[in-house]
Design an enzyme around this catalytic site. Structure first.
Site, PDB file in Angstrom:
ATOM      1  N   ASN A   1       2.562   9.096   0.495  1.00 11.80           N
ATOM      2  CA  ASN A   1       3.082   9.991  -0.546  1.00 11.80           C
ATOM      3  C   ASN A   1       2.689   9.518  -1.947  1.00 11.80           C
ATOM      4  OD1 ASN A   1       4.622   7.731  -0.841  1.00 11.80           O
ATOM      5  ND2 ASN A   1       6.591   8.678  -0.353  1.00 11.80           N
TER       6      ASN A   1
ATOM      7  N   ASP B   1       7.640  -6.334  -3.208  1.00 18.41           N
ATOM      8  CA  ASP B   1       8.858  -5.718  -2.690  1.00 18.41           C
ATOM      9  C   ASP B   1       9.386  -6.414  -1.439  1.00 18.41           C
ATOM     10  OD1 ASP B   1       6.679  -4.851  -1.179  1.00 18.41           O
ATOM     11  OD2 ASP B   1       6.810  -2.775  -1.838  1.00 18.41           O
TER      12      ASP B   1
ATOM     13  N   GLU C   1       8.799   5.360  -5.042  1.00 23.26           N
ATOM     14  CA  GLU C   1       8.584   6.630  -4.372  1.00 23.26           C
ATOM     15  C   GLU C   1       8.402   7.744  -5.413  1.00 23.26           C
ATOM     16  OE1 GLU C   1       7.959   6.326  -1.371  1.00 23.26           O
ATOM     17  OE2 GLU C   1       9.577   5.601  -0.098  1.00 23.26           O
TER      18      GLU C   1
ATOM     19  N   HIS D   1       3.119   6.381  -3.093  1.00 22.21           N
ATOM     20  CA  HIS D   1       3.921   5.297  -3.672  1.00 22.21           C
ATOM     21  C   HIS D   1       3.089   4.033  -3.866  1.00 22.21           C
ATOM     22  CE1 HIS D   1       5.537   3.839   0.530  1.00 22.21           C
ATOM     23  NE2 HIS D   1       4.507   3.116   0.196  1.00 22.21           N
TER      24      HIS D   1
HETATM   25  C1  F6R Z   1       3.823  -3.110   0.518  1.00 21.67           C
HETATM   26  C2  F6R Z   1       3.980  -1.961  -0.379  1.00 21.67           C
HETATM   27  C3  F6R Z   1       3.648  -0.569   0.045  1.00 21.67           C
HETATM   28  C4  F6R Z   1       2.403  -0.467   0.917  1.00 21.67           C
HETATM   29  C5  F6R Z   1       2.128   0.994   1.292  1.00 21.67           C
HETATM   30  C6  F6R Z   1       0.921   1.139   2.196  1.00 21.67           C
HETATM   31  O1  F6R Z   1       4.201  -4.311  -0.117  1.00 21.67           O
HETATM   32  O2  F6R Z   1       4.406  -2.161  -1.475  1.00 21.67           O
HETATM   33  O3  F6R Z   1       3.470   0.209  -1.109  1.00 21.67           O
HETATM   34  O4  F6R Z   1       1.311  -0.999   0.233  1.00 21.67           O
HETATM   35  O5  F6R Z   1       3.252   1.526   1.928  1.00 21.67           O
HETATM   36  O6  F6R Z   1       1.195   0.529   3.415  1.00 21.67           O
HETATM   37  P1  F6R Z   1       0.060   0.330   4.514  1.00 21.67           P
HETATM   38  O7  F6R Z   1      -0.907  -0.634   3.924  1.00 21.67           O
HETATM   39  O8  F6R Z   1       0.792  -0.280   5.686  1.00 21.67           O
HETATM   40  O9  F6R Z   1      -0.518   1.654   4.783  1.00 21.67           O
END
Ligand code: F6R
Length: 253
Positions: A137, A68, A144, A139
């Site tokens: 959440n 992403d 989401e 994701h």
């Molecule tokens: C990042 C992504 C997100 C993160 C998620 C957890 O490329 O796709 O899904 O993996 O938000 O983020 P952290 O690791 O910062 O807790």
């Protein structure tokens, strides 16, 4: 099959994740890696950099596709995911720049950019291992909680909870982009294997719910229960605390 691998600390969990990637690269020099950003994979990337420097592994023939990118941030913005990947991995290993891929957050026509990125992912001929973090959440990528699982790359509105969580990286909450381009859940599920990294107490509840609760698009990571291949979950003791309490038999130490 879901394999939950215990690491005492976040560092240990990152090393466990690096072991999983190392075995993929040793089996296949020209592996396609699906990569993630965020705080969870940073320790693993550090370990992979060290292993590359020592000659244990090489990225010379590796191709990568990232999950992403934020809409509105250029690749040289220090909070863009393109910047993150260069800073935390690409600049320190022997991967070729032209073999790395991320969605373009500055694309004028997001629908056309999503179609371009779908074609990029398809042209890889399959992702050997997809690295994921998990949002508070549930994701994965920036998919989401929703009424349905997404299929291909899409333009997504970030939820308040995700904007709150990511505000820690920006000078203020107002600066956090509100949209992103993200590979879809369907694309993630097409990979040959998955490596999910989770660190810290804040992930403990959602990790248990995702891996043991109902499979529902309200908890996007729950779809991993239906994954056809191996899902390696490399997590630290804090992130595993609820699972170790409710399903101790599921955790291998
Ligand atoms: C990042 C992504 C997100 C993160 C998620 C957890 O490329 O796709 O899904 O993996 O938000 O983020 P952290 O690791 O910062 O807790």
């Amino acid at each position: 099959m879901i394999k939950i691998i215990y690491g005492k600390t976040a560092h240990d969990a990152g090393v466990n994740g690096a072991d999983v990637i190392t075995s993929v690269l040793k089996n296949k020099k020209n592996a396609v890696l699906g990569l993630a950003t965020g705080s969870s994979p940073i320790g693993m990337y550090k370990e992979l950099i060290a292993r590359c420097a020592s000659g244990e592994i090489s990225f010379a023939d590796v191709k990568s596709v990232n999950l992403d990118e934020y809409v509105g941030l250029s690749a040289d913005h220090d909070q863009s995911y393109a910047y993150f990947m260069h800073d935390n991995l690409f600049n320190h290993v022997d991967i070729k720049e032209e073999n790395t891929n991320l969605p373009n957050g500055l694309a004028k026509d997001p629908a056309a950019e999503c179609a371009r990125y779908d074609a990029v992912v398809a042209s890889m001929g399959g992702v050997d291992i997809q690295v994921l973090g998990i949002g508070n959440n549930g994701h994965i990528g920036f998919n989401e909680p929703a009424a349905a699982f997404s299929k291909g790359t899409g333009l997504v509105d970030l939820t308040d909870s995700t904007i709150d969580a990511n505000a820690r990286f920006f000078a203020s909450r107002d600066e956090v982009p509100t949209q992103a381009l993200s590979m879809g859940v369907g694309q993630i599920m097409n990979a040959d294997s998955i490596l999910l990294l989770a660190m810290g107490k804040g992930k403990a509840e959602i990790l248990e719910k995702s891996l043991f609760g109902d499979v529902t698009p309200a908890v996007p990571a729950s779809i991993l229960q239906f994954f056809k291949g191996d899902v390696y979950v490399c997590a630290d003791e804090d992130a595993l605390s609820v699972i170790m309490e409710k399903h101790p038999e599921a955790v291998s130490k």
